[in-house]
Design an enzyme around this catalytic site. Sequence first.
Site, PDB file in Angstrom:
ATOM      1  N   ARG A 186       0.848  -1.190   0.000  1.00  0.00           N
ATOM      2  CA  ARG A 186       0.000   0.000   0.000  1.00  0.00           C
ATOM      3  C   ARG A 186       0.885   1.241   0.000  1.00  0.00           C
ATOM      4  O   ARG A 186       1.077   1.891   1.016  1.00  0.00           O
ATOM      5  CB  ARG A 186      -0.896  -0.011   1.246  1.00  0.00           C
ATOM      6  CG  ARG A 186      -2.117  -0.925   1.142  1.00  0.00           C
ATOM      7  CD  ARG A 186      -3.241  -0.199   0.429  1.00  0.00           C
ATOM      8  NE  ARG A 186      -4.395  -1.046   0.238  1.00  0.00           N
ATOM      9  CZ  ARG A 186      -5.408  -1.143   1.098  1.00  0.00           C
ATOM     10  NH1 ARG A 186      -5.377  -0.472   2.226  1.00  0.00           N
ATOM     11  NH2 ARG A 186      -6.439  -1.903   0.817  1.00  0.00           N
TER      12      ARG A 186
ATOM     13  N   ASP B 168      -2.813  -1.740  -7.254  1.00  0.00           N
ATOM     14  CA  ASP B 168      -3.471  -2.198  -6.030  1.00  0.00           C
ATOM     15  C   ASP B 168      -4.857  -2.781  -6.329  1.00  0.00           C
ATOM     16  O   ASP B 168      -5.873  -2.092  -6.246  1.00  0.00           O
ATOM     17  CB  ASP B 168      -3.572  -1.036  -5.040  1.00  0.00           C
ATOM     18  CG  ASP B 168      -4.070  -1.471  -3.669  1.00  0.00           C
ATOM     19  OD1 ASP B 168      -4.413  -2.658  -3.502  1.00  0.00           O
ATOM     20  OD2 ASP B 168      -4.121  -0.620  -2.767  1.00  0.00           O
TER      21      ASP B 168
ATOM     22  N   SER C 203      -7.598  -2.783  -3.516  1.00  0.00           N
ATOM     23  CA  SER C 203      -8.346  -1.530  -3.383  1.00  0.00           C
ATOM     24  C   SER C 203      -9.367  -1.361  -4.498  1.00  0.00           C
ATOM     25  O   SER C 203     -10.512  -0.967  -4.249  1.00  0.00           O
ATOM     26  CB  SER C 203      -7.384  -0.335  -3.368  1.00  0.00           C
ATOM     27  OG  SER C 203      -6.622  -0.329  -2.184  1.00  0.00           O
TER      28      SER C 203
ATOM     29  N   TYR D  94      -3.207  -0.933   6.793  1.00  0.00           N
ATOM     30  CA  TYR D  94      -4.306  -1.814   7.147  1.00  0.00           C
ATOM     31  C   TYR D  94      -4.611  -1.707   8.635  1.00  0.00           C
ATOM     32  O   TYR D  94      -3.744  -1.346   9.442  1.00  0.00           O
ATOM     33  CB  TYR D  94      -3.970  -3.274   6.815  1.00  0.00           C
ATOM     34  CG  TYR D  94      -3.850  -3.571   5.347  1.00  0.00           C
ATOM     35  CD1 TYR D  94      -4.985  -3.812   4.575  1.00  0.00           C
ATOM     36  CD2 TYR D  94      -2.615  -3.605   4.720  1.00  0.00           C
ATOM     37  CE1 TYR D  94      -4.882  -4.086   3.213  1.00  0.00           C
ATOM     38  CE2 TYR D  94      -2.496  -3.885   3.374  1.00  0.00           C
ATOM     39  CZ  TYR D  94      -3.632  -4.123   2.628  1.00  0.00           C
ATOM     40  OH  TYR D  94      -3.524  -4.385   1.289  1.00  0.00           O
TER      41      TYR D  94
ATOM     42  N   GLN E 160      -0.138   2.350  -6.292  1.00  0.00           N
ATOM     43  CA  GLN E 160      -1.596   2.551  -6.337  1.00  0.00           C
ATOM     44  C   GLN E 160      -2.236   2.003  -7.604  1.00  0.00           C
ATOM     45  O   GLN E 160      -3.316   1.418  -7.560  1.00  0.00           O
ATOM     46  CB  GLN E 160      -1.922   4.045  -6.199  1.00  0.00           C
ATOM     47  CG  GLN E 160      -1.892   4.535  -4.771  1.00  0.00           C
ATOM     48  CD  GLN E 160      -2.296   5.995  -4.668  1.00  0.00           C
ATOM     49  OE1 GLN E 160      -2.244   6.734  -5.651  1.00  0.00           O
ATOM     50  NE2 GLN E 160      -2.685   6.420  -3.487  1.00  0.00           N
TER      51      GLN E 160
END
Length: 387
Positions: free
Chosen positions: A127, A135, A138, A233, A132
Site C-alpha cells: 500500500r 493495487d 483496493s 491496514y 496505487q
Amino acid sequence: MRIAVAKEIEVCERRVALVPDIVARLIKQGLEIWVEAGAGERAFFNDAAYEAAGATIIADTNRLWSEADILLKVSPPREREDGRSEIDLLKEGSVLISFLNPLANPVIAQKLAARKVTALSMEMIPRTTRAQSMDALSSQASIAGYKAVLIAAAALPKYFPMLTTAAGTIAPAKIFIMGAGVAGLQAIATARRLGAVVEAFDIRPAVKEEVQSLGAKFVEIKLDEETTAAGGYAKEISEASKKRTQEVVTEHIKNADVVITTAQVPGKKAPLLVTEDMVKQMKPGSVIVDIAAEQGGNCACTDPGRDIVAHGVTIIGPINLPSSLPVHASQLYAKNLTSLMQLLMKDKNVEINFADDIIDAACITHAGEIRSTRIKEALQTVTSAVS
C-alpha cells in the site's frame, strides 16, 4: 513473449483478467496475447471482441497453460473437473499473476515453488503511492463497498432518503458502516448519494477526516494501543480493546436501520464486530450486510453466501461481491495487472528485479523457493496443525 489469459473455473467468479481494450494496447507493444475460449463471456466480453483486439483464441486449456510465458488469472489456481491441478499445467519457469491468498492458504505457495513457477500475488502489492495503480485489493474493495449499499437498500423495508410528500415526511434511513478502508469509504459515499444519514467507525483514528469529508459522522473510540499495521491496514487489537469497542458501538448498531461491516485482517479470520446480543437489540426489519463473510464474517450470525433472518434482522453474507459487477471489476483489475506487468518487463522480456520494493513484496515464489517469511510461517503453522 506470450501472455495468456485463463478462463476462470470457479462457479461464482465472473471476472476476467484482461479486457479487449487492454489486450489491444499490449499487442501494440509487440506482445503476443492468448485468450482461452470463453474466458470473458461471464464478464460480457466475447471471443470476437478479443479477436478484434488482436488476441489469439485458444480452445485447448492444456496448451494455453503449458505454453504461456506469463499466465494471468483472477482467482487462485484450483483443481479441475478431471482431477488435475491447474498448477500442474504451468510450465517450469513461467510467471503466474493472480489473486493467490497465500497468507490464508500458504500451501498454494508450496505447490507453486515445487513447480518452479515465479508467482506474484495481487494481495501482496504494498500500500504505497507508487503501487496505487497496481493495487487490485483496493480497486475490487471499492466495488464491494458500492454493491453492499445497493444490496442493503434493496433489502431494507424503508426508503434511504428523506422524503416530503402530501402524506407526510419520511425520515431518512440511518446507516452505520464499520470499517473505513476502501470498501467502507465507498459504502459511505454511496449511502450518502442515496440520501441516508451515515455514521462510520474504524479503529484507525487517521481515517476520521476521510469519513467526514464524505459527509458521514465519525464514531471515535480512543484505544491505548497502535491500531494501524504496516501498509495502512487495520491491526488486530487486544481483547480489552475489542471489548471497549463493542461497548461503544452497541448503541450505534441498535439505532441503525442498516449496518455494513467491512473489517478484514489479511491472512486471518475476520474480527467479530457484531455479536448476537447486538443483533437482538436491533429494530425488526433492520439489515446487516457483512462484506467480510468470506473470512468468517464480522457478525456472529453471518452465514457466508446466504441471506438469513435472525431475531427479526436480515443478515446478508455475500461472497465475492466484485464479481457481481464483472464489467467494471474486470476493467479495473486488467489495469492493475497491466501496471504490474510494465514493471516486470524490459524489452519484451520478464525481468524479476527484487531491488524494486513492489516486485519484492508481490513475488511469493521464485526459482523453486518461497520468498515470503510470513508465508513460510503460515505454512509451518498449517503443517504443525496437520501433524
